[in-house]
Design a protein around this motif. Structure first.
Motif, PDB file in Angstrom:
ATOM      1  N   LEU A  22     -58.114  18.543 -21.779  1.00 32.27           N
ATOM      2  CA  LEU A  22     -58.913  19.537 -21.072  1.00 32.27           C
ATOM      3  C   LEU A  22     -60.373  19.304 -21.410  1.00 32.27           C
ATOM      4  O   LEU A  22     -60.694  18.695 -22.430  1.00 32.27           O
ATOM      5  N   CYS A  23     -61.254  19.807 -20.591  1.00 31.04           N
ATOM      6  CA  CYS A  23     -62.681  19.699 -20.878  1.00 31.04           C
ATOM      7  C   CYS A  23     -62.949  20.400 -22.212  1.00 31.04           C
ATOM      8  O   CYS A  23     -62.556  21.554 -22.404  1.00 31.04           O
ATOM      9  N   GLY A  24     -63.533  19.681 -23.158  1.00 33.47           N
ATOM     10  CA  GLY A  24     -63.791  20.225 -24.490  1.00 33.47           C
ATOM     11  C   GLY A  24     -62.611  20.090 -25.431  1.00 33.47           C
ATOM     12  O   GLY A  24     -62.690  20.519 -26.584  1.00 33.47           O
ATOM     13  N   GLY A  25     -61.513  19.498 -24.960  1.00 32.83           N
ATOM     14  CA  GLY A  25     -60.329  19.337 -25.801  1.00 32.83           C
ATOM     15  C   GLY A  25     -60.645  18.595 -27.092  1.00 32.83           C
ATOM     16  O   GLY A  25     -61.529  17.741 -27.125  1.00 32.83           O
ATOM     17  N   VAL A  26     -59.938  18.927 -28.159  1.00 28.66           N
ATOM     18  CA  VAL A  26     -60.238  18.388 -29.477  1.00 28.66           C
ATOM     19  C   VAL A  26     -59.386  17.156 -29.780  1.00 28.66           C
ATOM     20  O   VAL A  26     -58.165  17.164 -29.620  1.00 28.66           O
ATOM     21  N   ILE A  27     -60.084  16.114 -30.227  1.00 25.80           N
ATOM     22  CA  ILE A  27     -59.428  14.913 -30.740  1.00 25.80           C
ATOM     23  C   ILE A  27     -59.866  14.774 -32.193  1.00 25.80           C
ATOM     24  O   ILE A  27     -61.049  14.694 -32.494  1.00 25.80           O
ATOM     25  N   ASP A  28     -58.886  14.806 -33.085  1.00 26.65           N
ATOM     26  CA  ASP A  28     -59.176  14.690 -34.518  1.00 26.65           C
ATOM     27  C   ASP A  28     -59.293  13.224 -34.906  1.00 26.65           C
ATOM     28  O   ASP A  28     -58.523  12.371 -34.429  1.00 26.65           O
ATOM     29  N   ILE A  29     -60.236  12.954 -35.780  1.00 26.15           N
ATOM     30  CA  ILE A  29     -60.438  11.601 -36.302  1.00 26.15           C
ATOM     31  C   ILE A  29     -59.954  11.603 -37.747  1.00 26.15           C
ATOM     32  O   ILE A  29     -60.394  12.429 -38.552  1.00 26.15           O
ATOM     33  N   LEU A  30     -59.045  10.707 -38.056  1.00 29.36           N
ATOM     34  CA  LEU A  30     -58.521  10.580 -39.416  1.00 29.36           C
ATOM     35  C   LEU A  30     -58.808   9.188 -39.943  1.00 29.36           C
ATOM     36  O   LEU A  30     -58.835   8.222 -39.181  1.00 29.36           O
ATOM     37  N   VAL A  31     -58.981   9.088 -41.249  1.00 29.35           N
ATOM     38  CA  VAL A  31     -59.195   7.801 -41.896  1.00 29.35           C
ATOM     39  C   VAL A  31     -58.056   7.588 -42.880  1.00 29.35           C
ATOM     40  O   VAL A  31     -57.833   8.426 -43.767  1.00 29.35           O
ATOM     41  N   SER A  32     -57.332   6.501 -42.707  1.00 32.33           N
ATOM     42  CA  SER A  32     -56.237   6.212 -43.634  1.00 32.33           C
ATOM     43  C   SER A  32     -56.815   5.641 -44.926  1.00 32.33           C
ATOM     44  O   SER A  32     -57.888   5.027 -44.915  1.00 32.33           O
ATOM     45  N   PRO A  33     -56.118   5.830 -46.056  1.00 33.62           N
ATOM     46  CA  PRO A  33     -56.631   5.319 -47.336  1.00 33.62           C
ATOM     47  C   PRO A  33     -56.722   3.801 -47.327  1.00 33.62           C
ATOM     48  O   PRO A  33     -55.945   3.123 -46.646  1.00 33.62           O
ATOM     49  N   ASP A  34     -57.649   3.294 -48.098  1.00 31.27           N
ATOM     50  CA  ASP A  34     -57.810   1.850 -48.229  1.00 31.27           C
ATOM     51  C   ASP A  34     -56.656   1.323 -49.081  1.00 31.27           C
ATOM     52  O   ASP A  34     -56.524   1.710 -50.247  1.00 31.27           O
ATOM     53  N   PRO A  35     -55.807   0.459 -48.537  1.00 29.96           N
ATOM     54  CA  PRO A  35     -54.660  -0.028 -49.315  1.00 29.96           C
ATOM     55  C   PRO A  35     -55.067  -0.912 -50.495  1.00 29.96           C
ATOM     56  O   PRO A  35     -54.291  -1.113 -51.412  1.00 29.96           O
ATOM     57  N   ASN A  36     -56.289  -1.423 -50.497  1.00 32.11           N
ATOM     58  CA  ASN A  36     -56.743  -2.314 -51.574  1.00 32.11           C
ATOM     59  C   ASN A  36     -57.474  -1.586 -52.688  1.00 32.11           C
ATOM     60  O   ASN A  36     -57.824  -2.194 -53.693  1.00 32.11           O
ATOM     61  N   SER A  37     -57.742  -0.300 -52.505  1.00 28.92           N
ATOM     62  CA  SER A  37     -58.484   0.419 -53.545  1.00 28.92           C
ATOM     63  C   SER A  37     -57.518   1.034 -54.548  1.00 28.92           C
ATOM     64  O   SER A  37     -56.391   1.386 -54.198  1.00 28.92           O
ATOM     65  N   PRO A  38     -57.953   1.157 -55.797  1.00 30.96           N
ATOM     66  CA  PRO A  38     -57.085   1.768 -56.800  1.00 30.96           C
ATOM     67  C   PRO A  38     -56.891   3.244 -56.483  1.00 30.96           C
ATOM     68  O   PRO A  38     -57.720   3.843 -55.787  1.00 30.96           O
ATOM     69  N   PRO A  39     -55.818   3.831 -56.973  1.00 35.07           N
ATOM     70  CA  PRO A  39     -55.596   5.247 -56.685  1.00 35.07           C
ATOM     71  C   PRO A  39     -56.706   6.103 -57.272  1.00 35.07           C
ATOM     72  O   PRO A  39     -57.271   5.768 -58.314  1.00 35.07           O
ATOM     73  N   THR A  40     -57.015   7.178 -56.602  1.00 36.88           N
ATOM     74  CA  THR A  40     -58.034   8.087 -57.111  1.00 36.88           C
ATOM     75  C   THR A  40     -57.340   9.278 -57.749  1.00 36.88           C
ATOM     76  O   THR A  40     -56.274   9.704 -57.314  1.00 36.88           O
ATOM     77  N   TYR A  41     -57.945   9.774 -58.785  1.00 37.67           N
ATOM     78  CA  TYR A  41     -57.411  10.922 -59.500  1.00 37.67           C
ATOM     79  C   TYR A  41     -58.426  12.037 -59.439  1.00 37.67           C
ATOM     80  O   TYR A  41     -59.628  11.801 -59.341  1.00 37.67           O
ATOM     81  N   LEU A  42     -57.933  13.244 -59.540  1.00 44.87           N
ATOM     82  CA  LEU A  42     -58.841  14.377 -59.538  1.00 44.87           C
ATOM     83  C   LEU A  42     -59.666  14.361 -60.810  1.00 44.87           C
ATOM     84  O   LEU A  42     -59.166  14.095 -61.890  1.00 44.87           O
ATOM     85  N   ALA A  43     -60.913  14.638 -60.690  1.00 49.97           N
ATOM     86  CA  ALA A  43     -61.792  14.691 -61.854  1.00 49.97           C
ATOM     87  C   ALA A  43     -61.555  15.992 -62.605  1.00 49.97           C
ATOM     88  O   ALA A  43     -61.400  17.048 -62.003  1.00 49.97           O
TER      89      ALA A  43
END
Length: 154
Positions: A85-106
């Protein structure tokens, strides 16, 4: 007899791209590649993200079922966008980088300091001499008294 549609409806005047709770109206792109160009231009955080990690998603309802999030593939882009529809929402997502080390909460530094203080207190209590044992009122030392759930014999 079933018929096959060979044309797609016309594109809406504008659609809405949403990325991390920010939204921008854009003219619908004719192709998936152009859609990626627009996304990377409108959201500067996406400028250096490899294009294969960026995906577009929409909410679709089929046969009066619960709405579901659906990824729009490159091959379905023209038809999927044309049905927005006019103005309809398309969400943009970014998948995690498979080559980066896992991130942990600080962990906040004040929590770390608190944990260190608790460890110090625990260690100092463990290294201090044990409290002296006083004889029990029965005359036996509490160290030698044994308790058992089994009944005493004899």
């Amino acid at each position: 007899m079933a018929t096959i549609k060979t044309t797609t409806p016309s594109l809406p005047d504008y659609i809405t791209y949403r990325f991390i709770n920010r939204m921008v109206y854009v003219r619908p792109a004719q192709t998936h590649e152009l859609a990626l160009d627009i996304a990377q231009k409108e959201f500067v955080e996406l400028a250096d993200v490899p294009r294969d990690r960026i995906s577009f998603n929409t909410v679709a309802t089929r046969n009066h079922q619960e709405p579901r999030v659906v990824r729009i593939s490159e091959s379905a882009w023209p038809a999927a966008v044309a049905r927005q529809l006019c103005g309809g929402v398309i969400d943009i997502l970014v998948s995690p980088d498979p080559n980066s080390p896992p991130t942990y909460l600080a962990v906040p530094t004040d929590m770390i300091k608190e944990e260190i203080e608790i460890l110090r207190k625990t260690r100092s209590a463990a290294s201090s001499p044990p409290p002296s044992r006083h004889p029990s009122p029965s005359g036996r030392s509490t160290k030698s008294a044994k308790r058992s759930w089994l009944p005493r014999l004899g």
